[in-house]
Motif scaffolding. Structure first.
Motif, PDB file in Angstrom:
ATOM      1  N   ILE A 147      11.931 -34.440  30.109  1.00  0.00           N
ATOM      2  CA  ILE A 147      12.882 -33.354  30.244  1.00  0.00           C
ATOM      3  C   ILE A 147      13.065 -32.717  28.878  1.00  0.00           C
ATOM      4  O   ILE A 147      12.640 -33.286  27.864  1.00  0.00           O
ATOM      5  N   LYS A 161       2.727 -25.524  35.075  1.00  0.00           N
ATOM      6  CA  LYS A 161       3.621 -26.493  34.441  1.00  0.00           C
ATOM      7  C   LYS A 161       5.057 -25.974  34.382  1.00  0.00           C
ATOM      8  O   LYS A 161       6.012 -26.752  34.484  1.00  0.00           O
ATOM      9  N   THR A 192       8.222 -27.905  35.975  1.00  0.00           N
ATOM     10  CA  THR A 192       9.452 -28.200  35.238  1.00  0.00           C
ATOM     11  C   THR A 192      10.673 -27.654  35.972  1.00  0.00           C
ATOM     12  O   THR A 192      11.696 -28.335  36.098  1.00  0.00           O
ATOM     13  N   THR A 230      11.433 -29.802  38.979  1.00  0.00           N
ATOM     14  CA  THR A 230      12.058 -31.073  38.593  1.00  0.00           C
ATOM     15  C   THR A 230      13.558 -30.890  38.369  1.00  0.00           C
ATOM     16  O   THR A 230      14.379 -31.693  38.839  1.00  0.00           O
ATOM     17  N   VAL A 257      12.698 -25.115  26.938  1.00  0.00           N
ATOM     18  CA  VAL A 257      11.868 -25.305  28.132  1.00  0.00           C
ATOM     19  C   VAL A 257      10.405 -25.015  27.800  1.00  0.00           C
ATOM     20  O   VAL A 257       9.501 -25.752  28.213  1.00  0.00           O
ATOM     21  N   LEU A 300       8.897 -27.870  25.967  1.00  0.00           N
ATOM     22  CA  LEU A 300       8.550 -28.972  26.869  1.00  0.00           C
ATOM     23  C   LEU A 300       7.247 -28.687  27.591  1.00  0.00           C
ATOM     24  O   LEU A 300       6.382 -29.564  27.706  1.00  0.00           O
ATOM     25  N   ILE A 301       7.067 -27.455  28.057  1.00  0.00           N
ATOM     26  CA  ILE A 301       5.837 -27.085  28.759  1.00  0.00           C
ATOM     27  C   ILE A 301       4.633 -27.198  27.829  1.00  0.00           C
ATOM     28  O   ILE A 301       3.587 -27.741  28.199  1.00  0.00           O
TER      29      ILE A 301
END
Length: 503
Positions: A170, A307, A311, A314, A409, A412-413
């Motif tokens: 996350i 992706k 995300t 999720t 975000v 994270l990707i």
């Protein structure tokens, strides 16, 4: 009164010791050589006593400035560690032609890593700068010639790419107790055609039969399931995917479209792909080196958007779980978030990839096949998905989620494609835990189409079987270190991942 200052201990490098020994060989006395190097005569005599070890170390050592000669080590290991700096001798060649099994302890491996500064390795993308001229030449000449000679239609031209996915991570700003990101990693194999159709994704896991998928029909999953110890693409798995997934999926698609089974499959040149792929009606074409980031359709935003959708899905699932449970606990939720949950989100992301978006990613390679060229379309979709993910995170309230931004975000990707760190490698090379591999006879079946995850309620059975599994885990550990050792050795000799996949 203080006495004279203590004399500093002087240590010679391996190269200096060899020079000292050469002076003795020329007939110089121990005392004369000692004066030359500022050493006691006794030290010179001790170095002379260790002449064989010193000269052996100097002949094969990476570090000529080393000051210690370690106790004689296994000759096979020394030659292996030195193969990047010395010309292969007949004995070394024989070693490579007839390799013998090698088993390393964790202590040896850690020291090996420190000795040669092995820090990380990239599993995706190209290490050298992109070749813009080569990419343009290929798209305007060779690719057009292949399409013309083969009379291929957009429905018959496919591109395959792979990417890593840390499916249980996350945004780093989320600091909820028990909700930290984890290094559970799989490899996704994604493939689609120029008409905007994507076949079922391939997935490479560390486990053959995860407990969360107990009693499931693996062929009915929303992914084509494969496995190996590191969850990495190998030539064997590439061939497995080609025969077991690509061929039947494409045959079914073209039959439905009323087209002949005549297919062009484009693959990047990053390594790890089998060079013996063949099937009647299929032409395999490898893209030129260092051009994937410029012309490969999968790298023009398809994988990154996928992706982003994963995300967002999720976070959506997390928000739904919190809204439906007054006693919601992040820790409990994350514990019950299994690979089955991951497959739900992969399936949904796959379904949400629009054909016009996929078609637009072929513009740089095959602009004639694109229906409505719009360069910014994919960026807009990606931005919209990321903004939705940020809004979902803020609904979680507190624990850092309300501080998540679009940059978080996106980080994270993008992290899925970053080089692996030492910590990542250590995590990935751990043998599967008892809880991961144990298929409890009482474990319920998990349907990936349902929203609920699998709870861990079979601890007692696992404990009873622990002693029986201990020996097997120890045996598997040595095998893991053997594979990891081979990989890092080949990286040091600058053969990169391409040679690793030949093992």
């Amino acid at each position: 009164l203080l006495g004279p200052p203590k004399r500093q201990r002087k240590m010679l490098t391996v190269t200096q010791k060899v020079g000292l020994l050469d002076m003795l060989k020329e007939g110089r006395s121990y005392s004369a050589v000692g004066r030359h190097y500022g050493l006691n005569e006794s030290t010179v005599r001790y170095i002379k006593k260790e002449e064989n070890n010193i000269r052996r170390t100097a002949a094969i050592s990476f570090n000529k400035d080393a000051k210690r000669v370690v106790t004689v080590r296994n000759k096979t290991i020394i030659r292996m560690e030195s193969q990047g700096d010395v010309e292969p001798s007949p004995s070394t060649s024989a070693l490579h032609s007839e390799p013998s099994p090698f088993y390393a302890s964790k202590g040896w491996f850690d020291k090996f890593q420190k000795r040669f500064g092995l820090k990380s390795v990239s599993l995706q993308g190209e290490a050298t700068p992109a070749d813009a001229a080569g990419a343009e030449a290929y798209a305007k000449t060779k690719f057009k010639t292949i399409i013309k000679e083969g009379t291929y239609k957009p429905e018959q031209v496919f591109n395959m790419g792979e990417t890593g996915l840390f499916w249980k991570q996350i945004p780093s700003q989320a600091k909820a107790s028990g909700f930290r990101g984890q290094k559970d990693r799989v490899t996704l194999v994604m493939c689609g055609n120029a008409a905007g159709f994507m076949i079922k994704p391939g997935l490479i896991s560390r486990l053959k039969n995860p407990r969360a998928l107990k009693n499931k029909n693996m062929s009915a999953l929303p992914v084509y399931w494969m496995h190996n110890t590191m969850a990495w693409m190998t030539k064997a798995l590439n061939l497995n995917w080609f025969k077991g997934c690509f061929i039947p999926e494409v045959k079914g698609y073209l039959t439905e479209k009323g087209l002949d089974f005549k297919v062009l499959l484009l693959i990047d040149n990053a390594g790890g792909f089998a060079d013996d792929l063949s099937h009647d009606g299929v032409q395999i074409e490898f893209l030129p080196p260092n051009t994937s980031s410029l012309i490969q359709p999968m790298d023009q935003g398809i994988i990154r958007t996928f992706k982003a959708l994963y995300t967002r899905n999720t976070l959506q699932h997390l928000v739904d779980a919190m809204d439906s449970d007054q006693n919601f606990s992040f820790k409990d939720y994350w514990r019950e978030y299994t690979i089955a949950s991951c497959l739900q989100h992969i399936q949904r992301a796959h379904q949400e990839m629009k054909s016009e978006t996929l078609n637009g990613c072929w513009e740089k390679l095959w602009p004639e096949a694109v229906h409505n060229p719009t360069e910014s379309r994919l960026d807009e979709i990606h931005r919209s998905v990321v903004e939705t993910a940020v809004s979902l995170a803020k609904r979680l309230r507190g624990d850092g989620f309300d501080e998540i931004t679009s940059d978080d975000v996106n980080s994270l990707i993008d992290a899925h494609s970053q080089p692996l760190t030492d910590e990542d490698l250590a995590e990935m090379t751990k043998p599967p835990s008892e809880g991961e591999v144990e298929e409890d006879k009482k474990a319920p079946s998990v349907d990936v189409d349902k929203e609920d995850g699998l709870t861990i309620d079979h601890l007692a059975t696992m404990v009873r079987m622990l002693s029986q599994r201990k020996q097997q885990i120890n045996e598997n550990t040595s095998h893991v270190f053997q594979r990891r050792f081979k990989f890092l050795t080949l990286r040091h000799t600058r053969e990169s991942l391409k040679l690793y996949y030949n093992l």
